[in-house]
Design a protein around this motif. Sequence first.
Motif, PDB file in Angstrom:
ATOM      1  N   GLY A 267       2.187   0.532 -18.361  1.00 61.71           N
ATOM      2  CA  GLY A 267       3.204   1.584 -18.338  1.00 61.71           C
ATOM      3  C   GLY A 267       2.516   2.895 -18.684  1.00 61.71           C
ATOM      4  N   ALA A 268       2.678   3.903 -17.838  1.00 70.02           N
ATOM      5  CA  ALA A 268       2.041   5.211 -18.067  1.00 70.02           C
ATOM      6  C   ALA A 268       3.129   6.225 -18.380  1.00 70.02           C
ATOM      7  CB  ALA A 268       1.254   5.632 -16.829  1.00 70.02           C
ATOM      8  N   ILE A 269       3.058   6.791 -19.594  1.00 68.56           N
ATOM      9  CA  ILE A 269       4.144   7.655 -20.093  1.00 68.56           C
ATOM     10  C   ILE A 269       3.662   9.086 -20.257  1.00 68.56           C
ATOM     11  CG2 ILE A 269       5.613   8.094 -22.121  1.00 68.56           C
ATOM     12  CD1 ILE A 269       5.318   5.041 -22.750  1.00 68.56           C
ATOM     13  N   ASP A 270       4.501  10.040 -19.887  1.00 66.68           N
ATOM     14  CA  ASP A 270       4.208  11.438 -20.245  1.00 66.68           C
ATOM     15  C   ASP A 270       5.508  12.216 -20.370  1.00 66.68           C
ATOM     16  OD1 ASP A 270       1.253  13.025 -20.085  1.00 66.68           O
ATOM     17  OD2 ASP A 270       3.046  14.292 -20.175  1.00 66.68           O
ATOM     18  N   LEU A 271       5.490  13.177 -21.282  1.00 66.69           N
ATOM     19  CA  LEU A 271       6.655  14.039 -21.492  1.00 66.69           C
ATOM     20  C   LEU A 271       6.807  15.034 -20.342  1.00 66.69           C
ATOM     21  CD1 LEU A 271       8.867  14.797 -23.552  1.00 66.69           C
ATOM     22  CD2 LEU A 271       7.196  16.194 -24.756  1.00 66.69           C
TER      23      LEU A 271
ATOM     24  N   ILE B  75      -1.714  -9.194 -19.047  1.00 63.80           N
ATOM     25  CA  ILE B  75      -1.887  -8.346 -20.228  1.00 63.80           C
ATOM     26  C   ILE B  75      -1.001  -7.111 -20.027  1.00 63.80           C
ATOM     27  CG2 ILE B  75      -3.513  -6.924 -21.536  1.00 63.80           C
ATOM     28  CD1 ILE B  75      -5.727  -8.802 -20.769  1.00 63.80           C
ATOM     29  N   ARG B  76      -0.234  -6.769 -21.050  1.00 60.14           N
ATOM     30  CA  ARG B  76       0.638  -5.583 -20.944  1.00 60.14           C
ATOM     31  C   ARG B  76       0.068  -4.445 -21.788  1.00 60.14           C
ATOM     32  NH1 ARG B  76       4.214  -9.710 -21.542  1.00 60.14           N
ATOM     33  NH2 ARG B  76       4.756  -9.158 -23.677  1.00 60.14           N
ATOM     34  N   ILE B  77      -0.044  -3.275 -21.150  1.00 58.98           N
ATOM     35  CA  ILE B  77      -0.643  -2.097 -21.806  1.00 58.98           C
ATOM     36  C   ILE B  77       0.281  -0.891 -21.606  1.00 58.98           C
ATOM     37  CG2 ILE B  77      -2.620  -0.491 -21.793  1.00 58.98           C
ATOM     38  CD1 ILE B  77      -4.356  -2.715 -20.667  1.00 58.98           C
ATOM     39  N   LEU B  78       0.333  -0.025 -22.608  1.00 56.35           N
ATOM     40  CA  LEU B  78       1.018   1.264 -22.450  1.00 56.35           C
ATOM     41  C   LEU B  78       0.005   2.380 -22.643  1.00 56.35           C
ATOM     42  CD1 LEU B  78       4.245   0.588 -24.572  1.00 56.35           C
ATOM     43  CD2 LEU B  78       4.117   0.808 -22.069  1.00 56.35           C
ATOM     44  N   ASP B  79       0.031   3.371 -21.756  1.00 54.96           N
ATOM     45  CA  ASP B  79      -0.816   4.562 -21.911  1.00 54.96           C
ATOM     46  C   ASP B  79       0.121   5.725 -22.220  1.00 54.96           C
ATOM     47  OD1 ASP B  79      -2.656   6.616 -21.776  1.00 54.96           O
ATOM     48  OD2 ASP B  79      -2.721   6.644 -19.575  1.00 54.96           O
ATOM     49  N   VAL B  80       0.067   6.210 -23.452  1.00 54.19           N
ATOM     50  CA  VAL B  80       1.020   7.229 -23.902  1.00 54.19           C
ATOM     51  C   VAL B  80       0.379   8.614 -23.807  1.00 54.19           C
ATOM     52  CG1 VAL B  80       2.565   7.923 -25.768  1.00 54.19           C
ATOM     53  CG2 VAL B  80       1.965   5.500 -25.482  1.00 54.19           C
TER      54      VAL B  80
ATOM     55  N   ARG C  63       0.364  -2.291 -10.308  1.00 53.03           N
ATOM     56  CA  ARG C  63       0.003  -2.589 -11.701  1.00 53.03           C
ATOM     57  C   ARG C  63       0.371  -1.478 -12.682  1.00 53.03           C
ATOM     58  NH1 ARG C  63      -5.811  -3.391  -9.885  1.00 53.03           N
ATOM     59  NH2 ARG C  63      -4.817  -3.004  -7.887  1.00 53.03           N
ATOM     60  N   VAL C  64       0.613  -0.278 -12.180  1.00 54.05           N
ATOM     61  CA  VAL C  64       0.898   0.849 -13.088  1.00 54.05           C
ATOM     62  C   VAL C  64       2.233   1.489 -12.737  1.00 54.05           C
ATOM     63  CG1 VAL C  64       0.034   3.003 -14.090  1.00 54.05           C
ATOM     64  CG2 VAL C  64      -1.600   1.336 -13.187  1.00 54.05           C
TER      65      VAL C  64
ATOM     66  N   GLN D  63       0.133  10.436  -8.060  1.00 50.32           N
ATOM     67  CA  GLN D  63      -0.798  10.713  -6.956  1.00 50.32           C
ATOM     68  C   GLN D  63      -2.090   9.890  -7.145  1.00 50.32           C
ATOM     69  OE1 GLN D  63      -1.320  14.988  -6.663  1.00 50.32           O
ATOM     70  NE2 GLN D  63      -3.108  14.729  -5.365  1.00 50.32           N
ATOM     71  N   ASN D  64      -2.581   9.861  -8.391  1.00 48.11           N
ATOM     72  CA  ASN D  64      -3.820   9.114  -8.661  1.00 48.11           C
ATOM     73  C   ASN D  64      -3.607   7.603  -8.595  1.00 48.11           C
ATOM     74  OD1 ASN D  64      -5.860  11.148  -8.996  1.00 48.11           O
ATOM     75  ND2 ASN D  64      -4.741  11.789 -10.835  1.00 48.11           N
ATOM     76  N   ILE D  65      -2.429   7.175  -9.023  1.00 51.07           N
ATOM     77  CA  ILE D  65      -2.105   5.741  -8.948  1.00 51.07           C
ATOM     78  C   ILE D  65      -2.098   5.297  -7.485  1.00 51.07           C
ATOM     79  CG2 ILE D  65      -0.168   4.113  -9.271  1.00 51.07           C
ATOM     80  CD1 ILE D  65       0.424   5.794 -11.908  1.00 51.07           C
ATOM     81  N   ASP D  66      -1.498   6.119  -6.624  1.00 48.15           N
ATOM     82  CA  ASP D  66      -1.461   5.788  -5.185  1.00 48.15           C
ATOM     83  C   ASP D  66      -2.858   5.846  -4.584  1.00 48.15           C
ATOM     84  OD1 ASP D  66       1.223   5.419  -5.335  1.00 48.15           O
ATOM     85  OD2 ASP D  66       1.763   7.399  -4.547  1.00 48.15           O
ATOM     86  N   GLN D  67      -3.569   6.901  -4.928  1.00 52.76           N
ATOM     87  CA  GLN D  67      -4.917   7.097  -4.380  1.00 52.76           C
ATOM     88  C   GLN D  67      -5.825   5.899  -4.699  1.00 52.76           C
ATOM     89  OE1 GLN D  67      -5.755   9.858  -2.612  1.00 52.76           O
ATOM     90  NE2 GLN D  67      -7.752   8.937  -2.236  1.00 52.76           N
ATOM     91  N   HIS D  68      -5.670   5.359  -5.904  1.00 52.96           N
ATOM     92  CA  HIS D  68      -6.526   4.242  -6.324  1.00 52.96           C
ATOM     93  C   HIS D  68      -5.886   2.869  -6.067  1.00 52.96           C
ATOM     94  CE1 HIS D  68      -9.829   6.569  -7.938  1.00 52.96           C
ATOM     95  NE2 HIS D  68      -8.948   7.386  -8.474  1.00 52.96           N
ATOM     96  N   GLU D  69      -4.744   2.907  -5.389  1.00 52.65           N
ATOM     97  CA  GLU D  69      -4.062   1.686  -4.947  1.00 52.65           C
ATOM     98  C   GLU D  69      -3.783   0.712  -6.092  1.00 52.65           C
ATOM     99  OE1 GLU D  69      -6.736   0.439  -1.817  1.00 52.65           O
ATOM    100  OE2 GLU D  69      -5.669   1.694  -0.376  1.00 52.65           O
ATOM    101  N   VAL D  70      -3.217   1.262  -7.200  1.00 54.15           N
ATOM    102  CA  VAL D  70      -2.873   0.402  -8.338  1.00 54.15           C
ATOM    103  C   VAL D  70      -1.366   0.477  -8.651  1.00 54.15           C
ATOM    104  CG1 VAL D  70      -5.172   0.363  -9.390  1.00 54.15           C
ATOM    105  CG2 VAL D  70      -3.590   2.226  -9.969  1.00 54.15           C
ATOM    106  N   ALA D  71      -0.572   0.909  -7.664  1.00 52.89           N
ATOM    107  CA  ALA D  71       0.870   1.079  -7.898  1.00 52.89           C
ATOM    108  C   ALA D  71       1.545  -0.250  -8.240  1.00 52.89           C
ATOM    109  CB  ALA D  71       1.535   1.720  -6.688  1.00 52.89           C
TER     110      ALA D  71
END
Length: 296
Positions: free
Chosen positions: A152-156, A126-131, A176-177, A166-174
Amino acid sequence: MSNSDNQTEAWNIQRLLEWTTEYFQKVDAETPRLEAEVLLAEALGCQRIELYTRFAEVPESEPVTKYRDWVKRRAAGEPVAYIVGHREFYSLKFAVNSSVLIPRPETEHVVVAAIEACQQVEDRPIRILDVGTGSGCIAVTLAKHIENVKIGAIDLSPDAIEVARQNIDQHEVADRVKCFTGDLLQALPAGSQPVHVIVSNPPYIGSNEQGTVDPNVDLFEPAMALYSGAEGTEVIERLISQSIDFLLPGGFLIFETSPIIMDACIDLVNGCSQFASCDVVKDYAGHRRVVVARKV
Ligand SMILES: C[S@@+](CC[C@H](N)C(=O)[O-])C[C@H]1O[C@@H](n2cnc3c(N)ncnc32)[C@H](O)[C@@H]1O
């Protein structure tokens, strides 16, 4: 909580908490006792619940000095989450700093709606974008709760993306995100695959609402995370129109907004013939909070 008071009665954990709770009540903190407990537990490096079994203990001077400083900062309006550097969201712990919005409980409804939407998707992964990912709280939570997913996690804001990483690494989801820095969906590389679900908690306060917003939110949280044009719809309007090109047929656009501009948001979705439906989810307080739009 002055040092001279020490001479009469010891500053044990119970007394520290009682004094601070009363002090926070006077300065109109939102949840005085809870905030005192969170700060003291963090200063002592223990779980909040442990304080209750250590009421009579007199802590060392070092953590108490730190605690005193934090109490002053809180009394000056700084949110507890920024002081301790983290906040819980969907029962997960997220690092936060002043570059990102502090995750709010109402945003958990975006997560729930996205999980429900994904249950209707048969393709894998499943492909998701978090804008507008901010701390990455939505992206990381979805990565933890949905199997076989690519997000895909996007921010300006590059500083926000640093916190999200930092949170992606901490929760070990690198695995997937993946993060992208830039403006809405234009942040994605050319030729990016369309996705099944787009989620977003975009900025949605109008500059015409300035003055009604909690002054401490204005003072401490990033304006880029809060404000979106005169009416609050500027980013949402662009997100809706850009989403069409990035969603698969039958794909979902799920975004948080404020009850104040909910009708305007529904009109924007219904104004796009490419969306087949537009549903609304209420938050814990019963306010219309999340839009779930489905592409034809
Ligand atoms: C309300 S915060 C939400 C943060 C996080 N998703 C949450 O729910 O706690 C909105 C986020 O959108 C980002 N943002 C604002 N305008 C943007 C734009 N044009 N493109 C991408 N991100 C944007 C801000 O930097 C901020 O991190």
